[in-house]
Design a protein around this motif. Structure first.
Motif, PDB file in Angstrom:
ATOM      1  N   GLU A 175      18.018  -3.374   6.487  1.00 20.99           N
ATOM      2  CA  GLU A 175      18.807  -4.415   7.020  1.00 20.99           C
ATOM      3  C   GLU A 175      20.151  -4.284   6.714  1.00 20.99           C
ATOM      4  OE1 GLU A 175      16.634  -7.838   6.205  1.00 20.99           O
ATOM      5  OE2 GLU A 175      15.100  -7.531   7.659  1.00 20.99           O
ATOM      6  N   ARG A 176      20.561  -3.838   5.575  1.00 19.34           N
ATOM      7  CA  ARG A 176      21.588  -3.664   4.930  1.00 19.34           C
ATOM      8  C   ARG A 176      22.549  -2.599   5.700  1.00 19.34           C
ATOM      9  NH1 ARG A 176      21.392  -2.925  -1.319  1.00 19.34           N
ATOM     10  NH2 ARG A 176      23.707  -2.438  -1.057  1.00 19.34           N
ATOM     11  N   ILE A 177      21.705  -1.441   5.865  1.00 19.35           N
ATOM     12  CA  ILE A 177      22.291  -0.285   6.695  1.00 19.35           C
ATOM     13  C   ILE A 177      22.462  -0.697   7.826  1.00 19.35           C
ATOM     14  CG2 ILE A 177      21.551   2.361   7.390  1.00 19.35           C
ATOM     15  CD1 ILE A 177      20.087   2.336   4.614  1.00 19.35           C
ATOM     16  N   GLU A 178      21.578  -1.107   8.462  1.00 19.43           N
ATOM     17  CA  GLU A 178      21.649  -1.614  10.170  1.00 19.43           C
ATOM     18  C   GLU A 178      23.046  -2.383  10.042  1.00 19.43           C
ATOM     19  OE1 GLU A 178      16.986  -1.611  11.559  1.00 19.43           O
ATOM     20  OE2 GLU A 178      17.942  -3.388  10.786  1.00 19.43           O
ATOM     21  N   ARG A 179      23.252  -3.417   9.241  1.00 23.34           N
ATOM     22  CA  ARG A 179      24.484  -4.286   9.242  1.00 23.34           C
ATOM     23  C   ARG A 179      25.860  -3.500   9.130  1.00 23.34           C
ATOM     24  NH1 ARG A 179      21.393  -7.931   6.161  1.00 23.34           N
ATOM     25  NH2 ARG A 179      22.468  -7.146   4.419  1.00 23.34           N
ATOM     26  N   LEU A 180      25.716  -2.742   8.217  1.00 22.61           N
ATOM     27  CA  LEU A 180      26.848  -1.595   7.964  1.00 22.61           C
ATOM     28  C   LEU A 180      27.287  -0.580   9.083  1.00 22.61           C
ATOM     29  CD1 LEU A 180      26.457  -0.786   4.138  1.00 22.61           C
ATOM     30  CD2 LEU A 180      28.352  -2.209   5.071  1.00 22.61           C
ATOM     31  N   GLU A 181      26.191  -0.105   9.910  1.00 25.84           N
ATOM     32  CA  GLU A 181      26.251   0.609  10.972  1.00 25.84           C
ATOM     33  C   GLU A 181      26.954  -0.141  12.112  1.00 25.84           C
ATOM     34  OE1 GLU A 181      25.736   3.845  11.612  1.00 25.84           O
ATOM     35  OE2 GLU A 181      24.890   4.395   9.754  1.00 25.84           O
ATOM     36  N   GLU A 182      26.467  -1.666  12.247  1.00 28.41           N
ATOM     37  CA  GLU A 182      26.840  -2.439  13.307  1.00 28.41           C
ATOM     38  C   GLU A 182      28.627  -2.550  12.930  1.00 28.41           C
ATOM     39  OE1 GLU A 182      27.937  -4.147  16.727  1.00 28.41           O
ATOM     40  OE2 GLU A 182      26.211  -3.099  16.314  1.00 28.41           O
ATOM     41  N   PRO A 233       0.886  -1.318  -0.004  1.00 25.00           N
ATOM     42  CA  PRO A 233       0.147   0.064   0.085  1.00 25.00           C
ATOM     43  C   PRO A 233       0.808   1.060   0.021  1.00 25.00           C
ATOM     44  CG  PRO A 233      -0.961  -1.741   1.674  1.00 25.00           C
ATOM     45  CD  PRO A 233       0.463  -2.113   1.087  1.00 25.00           C
ATOM     46  N   GLY A 234       0.374   2.147  -0.781  1.00 26.57           N
ATOM     47  CA  GLY A 234       1.115   3.366  -0.775  1.00 26.57           C
ATOM     48  C   GLY A 234       2.318   3.558  -1.883  1.00 26.57           C
ATOM     49  N   GLY A 235       2.399   2.565  -2.489  1.00 22.07           N
ATOM     50  CA  GLY A 235       3.413   2.315  -3.609  1.00 22.07           C
ATOM     51  C   GLY A 235       4.675   1.924  -3.105  1.00 22.07           C
ATOM     52  N   VAL A 236       5.047   1.531  -2.017  1.00 24.18           N
ATOM     53  CA  VAL A 236       6.163   1.319  -1.501  1.00 24.18           C
ATOM     54  C   VAL A 236       6.465  -0.379  -1.449  1.00 24.18           C
ATOM     55  CG1 VAL A 236       7.726   1.221   0.746  1.00 24.18           C
ATOM     56  CG2 VAL A 236       6.255   3.304   0.130  1.00 24.18           C
ATOM     57  N   ALA A 237       7.736  -0.704  -2.108  1.00 24.03           N
ATOM     58  CA  ALA A 237       8.083  -1.978  -2.273  1.00 24.03           C
ATOM     59  C   ALA A 237       8.652  -2.393  -0.810  1.00 24.03           C
ATOM     60  CB  ALA A 237       9.143  -2.096  -3.299  1.00 24.03           C
ATOM     61  N   GLY A 238       7.825  -3.106   0.058  1.00 26.90           N
ATOM     62  CA  GLY A 238       8.156  -3.298   1.330  1.00 26.90           C
ATOM     63  C   GLY A 238       9.567  -4.290   1.537  1.00 26.90           C
ATOM     64  N   ASP A 239       9.576  -5.381   0.798  1.00 23.40           N
ATOM     65  CA  ASP A 239      10.620  -6.134   0.745  1.00 23.40           C
ATOM     66  C   ASP A 239      11.799  -5.395   0.441  1.00 23.40           C
ATOM     67  OD1 ASP A 239       8.823  -8.289   1.544  1.00 23.40           O
ATOM     68  OD2 ASP A 239       8.861  -9.097  -0.403  1.00 23.40           O
ATOM     69  N   GLN A 240      11.937  -4.586  -0.509  1.00 20.73           N
ATOM     70  CA  GLN A 240      13.193  -3.934  -1.114  1.00 20.73           C
ATOM     71  C   GLN A 240      13.375  -3.053   0.077  1.00 20.73           C
ATOM     72  OE1 GLN A 240      12.843  -1.535  -4.750  1.00 20.73           O
ATOM     73  NE2 GLN A 240      15.092  -1.864  -5.207  1.00 20.73           N
ATOM     74  N   LEU A 241      12.483  -2.113   0.603  1.00 24.09           N
ATOM     75  CA  LEU A 241      12.587  -1.108   1.608  1.00 24.09           C
ATOM     76  C   LEU A 241      13.387  -1.899   2.752  1.00 24.09           C
ATOM     77  CD1 LEU A 241      12.652   1.588   2.800  1.00 24.09           C
ATOM     78  CD2 LEU A 241      10.231   1.202   3.439  1.00 24.09           C
ATOM     79  N   ARG A 242      12.839  -2.993   3.091  1.00 25.77           N
ATOM     80  CA  ARG A 242      13.512  -3.730   4.267  1.00 25.77           C
ATOM     81  C   ARG A 242      14.652  -4.134   4.168  1.00 25.77           C
ATOM     82  NH1 ARG A 242       9.521  -7.220   4.507  1.00 25.77           N
ATOM     83  NH2 ARG A 242       8.111  -5.950   6.035  1.00 25.77           N
TER      84      ARG A 242
END
Length: 89
Positions: A17-24, A4-13
């Motif tokens: 998750e990639r950003i979170e791993r890199l931050e760690e 809903p809202g035109g957001v690709a949820g799986d891609q966004l997730r």
């Protein structure tokens, strides 16, 4: 597929998750760097100067020369160059 809202949820997730791993990873590397500075300090090195050396090594020679020239100009303007405890000029 879009959620809903035109957001690709799986891609966004996946991005989040990639950003979170890199931050760690960044935090782990930052902690490792702190450990190296602490080790250097324990061996008698001046950490403040060591940080400056690392910073200078990241710059091109012409960038360092330009900064040194401006620093020298400013020190002279403030009467801080050439005397006891002054700059190198």
């Amino acid at each position: 597929m879009s959620d809903p809202g035109g957001v690709a949820g799986d891609q966004l997730r996946a991005f989040v998750e990639r950003i979170e791993r890199l931050e760690e990873e960044k935090k782990v590397i930052s902690d490792d760097i702190k450990d190296v500075y602490a080790e250097a300090k324990g061996n008698g090195f001046d950490v403040k100067i060591l940080r400056k050396v690392v910073s200078l090594r990241k710059k091109q020679p012409h960038e360092r020369e330009e900064e040194e020239a401006v620093l020298d100009l400013y020190l002279h303007a403030l009467g801080m160059a050439g005397g006891a405890g002054g700059g190198e000029g």
